[in-house]
Motif scaffolding. Structure first.
Motif, PDB file in Angstrom:
ATOM      1  N   LEU A 116       0.806  -1.220   0.000  1.00 33.24           N
ATOM      2  CA  LEU A 116       0.000   0.000   0.000  1.00 33.24           C
ATOM      3  C   LEU A 116       0.844   1.278   0.000  1.00 33.24           C
ATOM      4  O   LEU A 116       0.577   2.191  -0.796  1.00 33.24           O
ATOM      5  CB  LEU A 116      -0.954  -0.010   1.194  1.00 33.24           C
ATOM      6  CG  LEU A 116      -1.924   1.169   1.301  1.00 33.24           C
ATOM      7  CD1 LEU A 116      -2.827   1.237   0.075  1.00 33.24           C
ATOM      8  CD2 LEU A 116      -2.769   1.045   2.570  1.00 33.24           C
ATOM      9  N   PRO A 117       1.874   1.423   0.857  1.00 31.44           N
ATOM     10  CA  PRO A 117       2.681   2.651   0.840  1.00 31.44           C
ATOM     11  C   PRO A 117       3.340   2.909  -0.514  1.00 31.44           C
ATOM     12  O   PRO A 117       3.455   4.060  -0.948  1.00 31.44           O
ATOM     13  CB  PRO A 117       3.733   2.399   1.929  1.00 31.44           C
ATOM     14  CG  PRO A 117       3.100   1.405   2.843  1.00 31.44           C
ATOM     15  CD  PRO A 117       2.298   0.516   1.947  1.00 31.44           C
ATOM     16  N   VAL A 118       3.775   1.844  -1.181  1.00 30.14           N
ATOM     17  CA  VAL A 118       4.405   1.990  -2.497  1.00 30.14           C
ATOM     18  C   VAL A 118       3.391   2.541  -3.498  1.00 30.14           C
ATOM     19  O   VAL A 118       3.689   3.439  -4.294  1.00 30.14           O
ATOM     20  CB  VAL A 118       4.954   0.635  -2.987  1.00 30.14           C
ATOM     21  CG1 VAL A 118       5.565   0.773  -4.377  1.00 30.14           C
ATOM     22  CG2 VAL A 118       5.985   0.094  -1.999  1.00 30.14           C
ATOM     23  N   TRP A 119       2.180   1.998  -3.448  1.00 33.79           N
ATOM     24  CA  TRP A 119       1.125   2.438  -4.355  1.00 33.79           C
ATOM     25  C   TRP A 119       0.751   3.899  -4.096  1.00 33.79           C
ATOM     26  O   TRP A 119       0.563   4.683  -5.026  1.00 33.79           O
ATOM     27  CB  TRP A 119      -0.095   1.535  -4.184  1.00 33.79           C
ATOM     28  CG  TRP A 119      -1.218   1.860  -5.116  1.00 33.79           C
ATOM     29  CD1 TRP A 119      -1.369   1.459  -6.403  1.00 33.79           C
ATOM     30  CD2 TRP A 119      -2.359   2.681  -4.819  1.00 33.79           C
ATOM     31  NE1 TRP A 119      -2.526   1.964  -6.938  1.00 33.79           N
ATOM     32  CE2 TRP A 119      -3.156   2.720  -5.994  1.00 33.79           C
ATOM     33  CE3 TRP A 119      -2.782   3.373  -3.688  1.00 33.79           C
ATOM     34  CZ2 TRP A 119      -4.347   3.427  -6.051  1.00 33.79           C
ATOM     35  CZ3 TRP A 119      -3.975   4.079  -3.753  1.00 33.79           C
ATOM     36  CH2 TRP A 119      -4.741   4.104  -4.915  1.00 33.79           C
ATOM     37  N   LEU A 120       0.647   4.271  -2.821  1.00 34.08           N
ATOM     38  CA  LEU A 120       0.288   5.647  -2.468  1.00 34.08           C
ATOM     39  C   LEU A 120       1.376   6.635  -2.891  1.00 34.08           C
ATOM     40  O   LEU A 120       1.082   7.736  -3.368  1.00 34.08           O
ATOM     41  CB  LEU A 120       0.045   5.751  -0.966  1.00 34.08           C
ATOM     42  CG  LEU A 120      -1.188   5.009  -0.430  1.00 34.08           C
ATOM     43  CD1 LEU A 120      -1.227   5.087   1.085  1.00 34.08           C
ATOM     44  CD2 LEU A 120      -2.466   5.575  -1.033  1.00 34.08           C
ATOM     45  N   LYS A 121       2.631   6.243  -2.727  1.00 31.14           N
ATOM     46  CA  LYS A 121       3.728   7.120  -3.132  1.00 31.14           C
ATOM     47  C   LYS A 121       3.712   7.336  -4.638  1.00 31.14           C
ATOM     48  O   LYS A 121       3.905   8.458  -5.125  1.00 31.14           O
ATOM     49  CB  LYS A 121       5.065   6.516  -2.703  1.00 31.14           C
ATOM     50  CG  LYS A 121       6.255   7.397  -3.043  1.00 31.14           C
ATOM     51  CD  LYS A 121       7.557   6.785  -2.545  1.00 31.14           C
ATOM     52  CE  LYS A 121       8.739   7.691  -2.887  1.00 31.14           C
ATOM     53  NZ  LYS A 121      10.024   7.113  -2.397  1.00 31.14           N
ATOM     54  N   ALA A 122       3.474   6.256  -5.384  1.00 28.85           N
ATOM     55  CA  ALA A 122       3.413   6.367  -6.842  1.00 28.85           C
ATOM     56  C   ALA A 122       2.263   7.275  -7.267  1.00 28.85           C
ATOM     57  O   ALA A 122       2.384   8.052  -8.223  1.00 28.85           O
ATOM     58  CB  ALA A 122       3.248   4.979  -7.457  1.00 28.85           C
ATOM     59  N   MET A 123       1.157   7.212  -6.541  1.00 26.60           N
ATOM     60  CA  MET A 123      -0.002   8.033  -6.869  1.00 26.60           C
ATOM     61  C   MET A 123       0.293   9.517  -6.657  1.00 26.60           C
ATOM     62  O   MET A 123      -0.056  10.357  -7.491  1.00 26.60           O
ATOM     63  CB  MET A 123      -1.196   7.613  -6.017  1.00 26.60           C
ATOM     64  CG  MET A 123      -2.480   8.375  -6.320  1.00 26.60           C
ATOM     65  SD  MET A 123      -3.840   7.862  -5.257  1.00 26.60           S
ATOM     66  CE  MET A 123      -3.236   8.427  -3.665  1.00 26.60           C
ATOM     67  N   THR A 124       0.963   9.842  -5.539  1.00 30.24           N
ATOM     68  CA  THR A 124       1.262  11.247  -5.263  1.00 30.24           C
ATOM     69  C   THR A 124       2.329  11.793  -6.206  1.00 30.24           C
ATOM     70  O   THR A 124       2.347  12.986  -6.508  1.00 30.24           O
ATOM     71  CB  THR A 124       1.726  11.415  -3.806  1.00 30.24           C
ATOM     72  OG1 THR A 124       2.828  10.529  -3.548  1.00 30.24           O
ATOM     73  CG2 THR A 124       0.594  11.100  -2.844  1.00 30.24           C
ATOM     74  N   VAL A 125       3.230  10.924  -6.669  1.00 30.88           N
ATOM     75  CA  VAL A 125       4.232  11.352  -7.654  1.00 30.88           C
ATOM     76  C   VAL A 125       3.551  11.646  -8.985  1.00 30.88           C
ATOM     77  O   VAL A 125       3.874  12.618  -9.672  1.00 30.88           O
ATOM     78  CB  VAL A 125       5.319  10.272  -7.830  1.00 30.88           C
ATOM     79  CG1 VAL A 125       6.215  10.599  -9.025  1.00 30.88           C
ATOM     80  CG2 VAL A 125       6.155  10.158  -6.565  1.00 30.88           C
ATOM     81  N   LYS A 126       2.596  10.796  -9.341  1.00 26.01           N
ATOM     82  CA  LYS A 126       1.873  10.961 -10.601  1.00 26.01           C
ATOM     83  C   LYS A 126       0.970  12.190 -10.554  1.00 26.01           C
ATOM     84  O   LYS A 126       0.794  12.887 -11.556  1.00 26.01           O
ATOM     85  CB  LYS A 126       1.029   9.705 -10.873  1.00 26.01           C
ATOM     86  CG  LYS A 126       0.334   9.697 -12.219  1.00 26.01           C
ATOM     87  CD  LYS A 126       1.322   9.545 -13.361  1.00 26.01           C
ATOM     88  CE  LYS A 126       0.603   9.398 -14.688  1.00 26.01           C
ATOM     89  NZ  LYS A 126       1.552   9.257 -15.821  1.00 26.01           N
ATOM     90  N   MET A 127       0.395  12.463  -9.377  1.00 23.88           N
ATOM     91  CA  MET A 127      -0.487  13.619  -9.199  1.00 23.88           C
ATOM     92  C   MET A 127       0.074  14.490  -8.079  1.00 23.88           C
ATOM     93  O   MET A 127      -0.292  14.323  -6.906  1.00 23.88           O
ATOM     94  CB  MET A 127      -1.905  13.153  -8.871  1.00 23.88           C
ATOM     95  CG  MET A 127      -2.551  12.331  -9.972  1.00 23.88           C
ATOM     96  SD  MET A 127      -4.257  11.824  -9.579  1.00 23.88           S
ATOM     97  CE  MET A 127      -3.946  10.617  -8.292  1.00 23.88           C
ATOM     98  N   PRO A 128       0.995  15.386  -8.397  1.00 20.91           N
ATOM     99  CA  PRO A 128       1.700  16.183  -7.375  1.00 20.91           C
ATOM    100  C   PRO A 128       0.787  16.977  -6.452  1.00 20.91           C
ATOM    101  O   PRO A 128       1.158  17.272  -5.316  1.00 20.91           O
ATOM    102  CB  PRO A 128       2.573  17.116  -8.220  1.00 20.91           C
ATOM    103  CG  PRO A 128       2.736  16.403  -9.525  1.00 20.91           C
ATOM    104  CD  PRO A 128       1.443  15.696  -9.760  1.00 20.91           C
ATOM    105  N   ARG A 129      -0.399  17.342  -6.904  1.00 22.06           N
ATOM    106  CA  ARG A 129      -1.308  18.124  -6.065  1.00 22.06           C
ATOM    107  C   ARG A 129      -2.095  17.250  -5.085  1.00 22.06           C
ATOM    108  O   ARG A 129      -2.848  17.754  -4.266  1.00 22.06           O
ATOM    109  CB  ARG A 129      -2.281  18.920  -6.937  1.00 22.06           C
ATOM    110  CG  ARG A 129      -1.612  20.040  -7.726  1.00 22.06           C
ATOM    111  CD  ARG A 129      -2.641  20.803  -8.543  1.00 22.06           C
ATOM    112  NE  ARG A 129      -2.024  21.918  -9.251  1.00 22.06           N
ATOM    113  CZ  ARG A 129      -1.852  23.129  -8.740  1.00 22.06           C
ATOM    114  NH1 ARG A 129      -2.265  23.377  -7.511  1.00 22.06           N
ATOM    115  NH2 ARG A 129      -1.280  24.088  -9.441  1.00 22.06           N
TER     116      ARG A 129
END
Length: 212
Positions: free
Chosen positions: A146-159
């Motif tokens: 889960l943390p890996v997925w969440l980090k990738a999501m925030t990188v993809k959507m910086p806002r």
């Protein structure tokens, strides 16, 4: 009779045994052979079965079978030794696929309807967890990724911003130190409707659901 795998052979033998209200003892359980006899073998029943892997056909076959049980069940039980949580998990898998939040009491009712046995709450609960893991994956593995997925999501959507809420775990009335349970995860995505106005949306991504 042919079966696609060792597991399917054993599952069929278990189902037959449970439906008949009898039991068996495993005498040989190897990657290429499964051999079992009735628990009353030699004392009024000659039932036995041997299944083997046929490499040329890439399937399992019943190589020896003595026919139906001739023993008599003298006791009535609410449960069956071969009706374990793995067997129940395979039975209720379609129910879990259609309703992840299925109640444990519904699992017990399904088993009672299918096999005419009433299993314990714990066995039904454990079977549900195994069925969920088979359908959706293991909870612990999912939580670790889960943390890996969440980090990738925030990188993809910086806002985007992620908020994780956990709750303490209690044993009776005392809080267990160093252990918390995931309650929910919120994603906050900020975007502009025009140059002057902005809107913030907060929506749940995951939550902890009781299995009662």
């Amino acid at each position: 009779m042919e079966f696609r795998s060792r597991e399917s052979v054993i599952s069929a033998i278990k189902s037959y045994t449970i439906s008949r209200g009898v039991d068996y003892t495993v005498y040989e359980s190897e990657p290429q052979t499964f051999y079992a006899k009735c628990k009353e073998y030699g004392a009024g029943c000659d039932w036995l079965i041997r299944a083997s892997l046929i490499r040329k056909k890439a399937c399992w076959e019943i190589r020896r079978y003595n026919g139906k049980h001739t023993c008599t069940v003298v006791t009535i039980s609410q449960d069956h030794a071969k009706l374990d949580s793995d067997t129940i998990a395979d039975v209720i898998r379609p129910l879990v696929e259609s309703d992840l939040l299925i109640k444990v009491k519904s699992v017990i009712a399904e088993v009672q309807s299918r096999f005419n046995y009433t299993v314990s709450y714990r066995k039904a609960w454990l079977a549900k967890q195994k069925a969920v893991a088979k359908v959706f994956g293991d909870w612990e593995v999912s939580y670790q990724t889960l943390p890996v997925w969440l980090k990738a999501m925030t990188v993809k959507m910086p806002r985007s911003r992620v908020q994780i809420k956990t709750l303490p775990v209690y044993r009776e009335t005392e809080e267990v130190q160093g252990v918390r349970v995931l309650h929910h995860i919120f994603q906050r995505h900020r975007h502009f409707t025009d140059r002057k106005m902005k809107r913030v949306s907060l929506r749940p991504l995951a939550f902890h659901q009781s299995t009662q």
